[in-house]
Design a protein around this motif. Structure first.
Motif, PDB file in Angstrom:
ATOM      1  N   ALA A  60      39.199 -77.704  81.777  1.00 35.54           N
ATOM      2  CA  ALA A  60      38.259 -78.126  82.824  1.00 35.54           C
ATOM      3  C   ALA A  60      36.926 -77.408  82.681  1.00 35.54           C
ATOM      4  O   ALA A  60      35.854 -78.018  82.806  1.00 35.54           O
ATOM      5  CB  ALA A  60      38.855 -77.877  84.207  1.00 35.54           C
ATOM      6  N   VAL A  61      36.961 -76.097  82.416  1.00 36.66           N
ATOM      7  CA  VAL A  61      35.726 -75.337  82.245  1.00 36.66           C
ATOM      8  C   VAL A  61      34.994 -75.805  80.992  1.00 36.66           C
ATOM      9  O   VAL A  61      33.783 -76.029  81.003  1.00 36.66           O
ATOM     10  CB  VAL A  61      36.017 -73.821  82.187  1.00 36.66           C
ATOM     11  N   GLN A  62      35.733 -75.964  79.900  1.00 34.40           N
ATOM     12  CA  GLN A  62      35.104 -76.424  78.659  1.00 34.40           C
ATOM     13  C   GLN A  62      34.469 -77.795  78.836  1.00 34.40           C
ATOM     14  O   GLN A  62      33.347 -78.030  78.376  1.00 34.40           O
ATOM     15  CB  GLN A  62      36.137 -76.460  77.537  1.00 34.40           C
ATOM     16  N   ASP A  63      35.165 -78.703  79.523  1.00 37.48           N
ATOM     17  CA  ASP A  63      34.615 -80.042  79.761  1.00 37.48           C
ATOM     18  C   ASP A  63      33.344 -79.965  80.594  1.00 37.48           C
ATOM     19  O   ASP A  63      32.366 -80.669  80.323  1.00 37.48           O
ATOM     20  CB  ASP A  63      35.641 -80.934  80.456  1.00 37.48           C
ATOM     21  N   CYS A  64      33.357 -79.122  81.623  1.00 40.78           N
ATOM     22  CA  CYS A  64      32.180 -78.973  82.483  1.00 40.78           C
ATOM     23  C   CYS A  64      30.995 -78.450  81.682  1.00 40.78           C
ATOM     24  O   CYS A  64      29.893 -78.990  81.774  1.00 40.78           O
ATOM     25  CB  CYS A  64      32.503 -78.040  83.650  1.00 40.78           C
ATOM     26  N   LEU A  65      31.205 -77.400  80.905  1.00 39.10           N
ATOM     27  CA  LEU A  65      30.122 -76.835  80.102  1.00 39.10           C
ATOM     28  C   LEU A  65      29.608 -77.849  79.090  1.00 39.10           C
ATOM     29  O   LEU A  65      28.393 -78.001  78.909  1.00 39.10           O
ATOM     30  CB  LEU A  65      30.594 -75.571  79.394  1.00 39.10           C
ATOM     31  N   ASP A  66      30.526 -78.558  78.447  1.00 46.26           N
ATOM     32  CA  ASP A  66      30.127 -79.580  77.477  1.00 46.26           C
ATOM     33  C   ASP A  66      29.323 -80.692  78.135  1.00 46.26           C
ATOM     34  O   ASP A  66      28.312 -81.150  77.596  1.00 46.26           O
ATOM     35  CB  ASP A  66      31.350 -80.167  76.772  1.00 46.26           C
ATOM     36  N   SER A  67      29.746 -81.113  79.323  1.00 48.58           N
ATOM     37  CA  SER A  67      29.050 -82.204  80.014  1.00 48.58           C
ATOM     38  C   SER A  67      27.632 -81.806  80.425  1.00 48.58           C
ATOM     39  O   SER A  67      26.759 -82.652  80.557  1.00 48.58           O
ATOM     40  CB  SER A  67      29.838 -82.671  81.238  1.00 48.58           C
ATOM     41  N   GLU A  68      27.423 -80.504  80.612  1.00 58.46           N
ATOM     42  CA  GLU A  68      26.095 -80.011  80.990  1.00 58.46           C
ATOM     43  C   GLU A  68      25.279 -79.567  79.776  1.00 58.46           C
ATOM     44  O   GLU A  68      24.151 -79.103  79.922  1.00 58.46           O
ATOM     45  CB  GLU A  68      26.224 -78.842  81.973  1.00 58.46           C
ATOM     46  N   GLY A  69      25.872 -79.696  78.586  1.00 58.47           N
ATOM     47  CA  GLY A  69      25.163 -79.311  77.368  1.00 58.47           C
ATOM     48  C   GLY A  69      25.007 -77.805  77.216  1.00 58.47           C
ATOM     49  O   GLY A  69      24.081 -77.340  76.563  1.00 58.47           O
ATOM     50  N   ILE A  70      25.905 -77.045  77.826  1.00 59.28           N
ATOM     51  CA  ILE A  70      25.828 -75.585  77.767  1.00 59.28           C
ATOM     52  C   ILE A  70      26.604 -75.096  76.549  1.00 59.28           C
ATOM     53  O   ILE A  70      27.793 -75.372  76.417  1.00 59.28           O
ATOM     54  CB  ILE A  70      26.391 -74.954  79.061  1.00 59.28           C
ATOM     55  N   GLN A  71      25.914 -74.384  75.676  1.00 57.51           N
ATOM     56  CA  GLN A  71      26.557 -73.837  74.486  1.00 57.51           C
ATOM     57  C   GLN A  71      27.120 -72.453  74.814  1.00 57.51           C
ATOM     58  O   GLN A  71      26.454 -71.646  75.459  1.00 57.51           O
ATOM     59  CB  GLN A  71      25.566 -73.730  73.345  1.00 57.51           C
ATOM     60  N   ARG A  72      28.320 -72.203  74.366  1.00 59.54           N
ATOM     61  CA  ARG A  72      28.958 -70.920  74.601  1.00 59.54           C
ATOM     62  C   ARG A  72      28.679 -69.978  73.436  1.00 59.54           C
ATOM     63  O   ARG A  72      28.635 -70.386  72.282  1.00 59.54           O
ATOM     64  CB  ARG A  72      30.461 -71.107  74.766  1.00 59.54           C
ATOM     65  N   LEU A  73      28.504 -68.708  73.770  1.00 59.45           N
ATOM     66  CA  LEU A  73      28.352 -67.680  72.745  1.00 59.45           C
ATOM     67  C   LEU A  73      29.730 -67.139  72.391  1.00 59.45           C
ATOM     68  O   LEU A  73      30.627 -67.108  73.227  1.00 59.45           O
ATOM     69  CB  LEU A  73      27.504 -66.523  73.290  1.00 59.45           C
ATOM     70  N   LEU A  74      29.896 -66.703  71.174  1.00 61.24           N
ATOM     71  CA  LEU A  74      31.115 -66.002  70.806  1.00 61.24           C
ATOM     72  C   LEU A  74      31.059 -64.646  71.496  1.00 61.24           C
ATOM     73  O   LEU A  74      30.067 -63.933  71.394  1.00 61.24           O
ATOM     74  CB  LEU A  74      31.208 -65.841  69.288  1.00 61.24           C
ATOM     75  N   TRP A  75      32.097 -64.318  72.226  1.00 62.67           N
ATOM     76  CA  TRP A  75      32.076 -63.114  73.043  1.00 62.67           C
ATOM     77  C   TRP A  75      33.411 -62.408  72.887  1.00 62.67           C
ATOM     78  O   TRP A  75      34.456 -63.041  72.962  1.00 62.67           O
ATOM     79  CB  TRP A  75      31.876 -63.523  74.502  1.00 62.67           C
TER      80      TRP A  75
END
Length: 100
Positions: free
Chosen positions: A11-26
Motif C-alpha cells: 500500500a505504501v509503495q503503491d501510494c509513493l509510486d502513484s505520486e511519483g515519489i522516488q525512494r532513496l536506498l536507506w
C-alpha cells in the motif's frame, strides 16, 4: 523512509509510486540518520504537555501548528548541524547503531 517494515508495504509503495515519489536506498533501522525524528519528538512532547491535549483531528492539527510555530530555531539548527557528526559516526560504525 527508514526501511521499516511498515514503510515497505504494498500500500505504501503503491501510494509513493502513484505520486511519483522516488525512494532513496536507506539502511534498515537507521533513525540515527533521520534528523526529523528529533524534531517530531520535541513537537510531540510539546503537544502532550499542553494544558488541554487534543481530543480530535481538528484540535490535533491546531495544536501541532501552534507548537510547531513555537519550536526554537536553535533546536532546528542543532539538528541540522548534528548531521556531519551522525554521518561520520555511522561510517565509523559501518552502518551500525549509533550510541547516545
Amino acid at each position: 523512509m527508514d526501511n521499516a517494515t511498515c514503510h515497505r508495504t504494498l500500500a505504501v509503495q503503491d501510494c509513493l509510486d502513484s505520486e511519483g515519489i522516488q525512494r532513496l536506498l536507506w539502511p534498515a533501522r537507521s533513525p540515527d540518520l533521520n534528523p526529523i525524528q528529533n524534531v517530531w519528538d520535541a513537537l510531540g512532547r510539546q503537544v502532550a504537555g499542553r494544558n488541554y491535549p487534543p481530543t480530535n483531528k481538528n484540535t490535533l492539527i491546531r495544536a501541532l501548528t501552534e507548537e510547531w510555530d513555537k519550536l526554537p530555531q536553535q533546536l532546528l539548527d542543532n539538528v541540522v548541524q548534528s548531521m556531519v557528526r551522525r554521518v561520520e559516526c555511522c561510517i565509523t560504525l559501518h552502518g551500525g547503531h549509533i550510541p547516545y
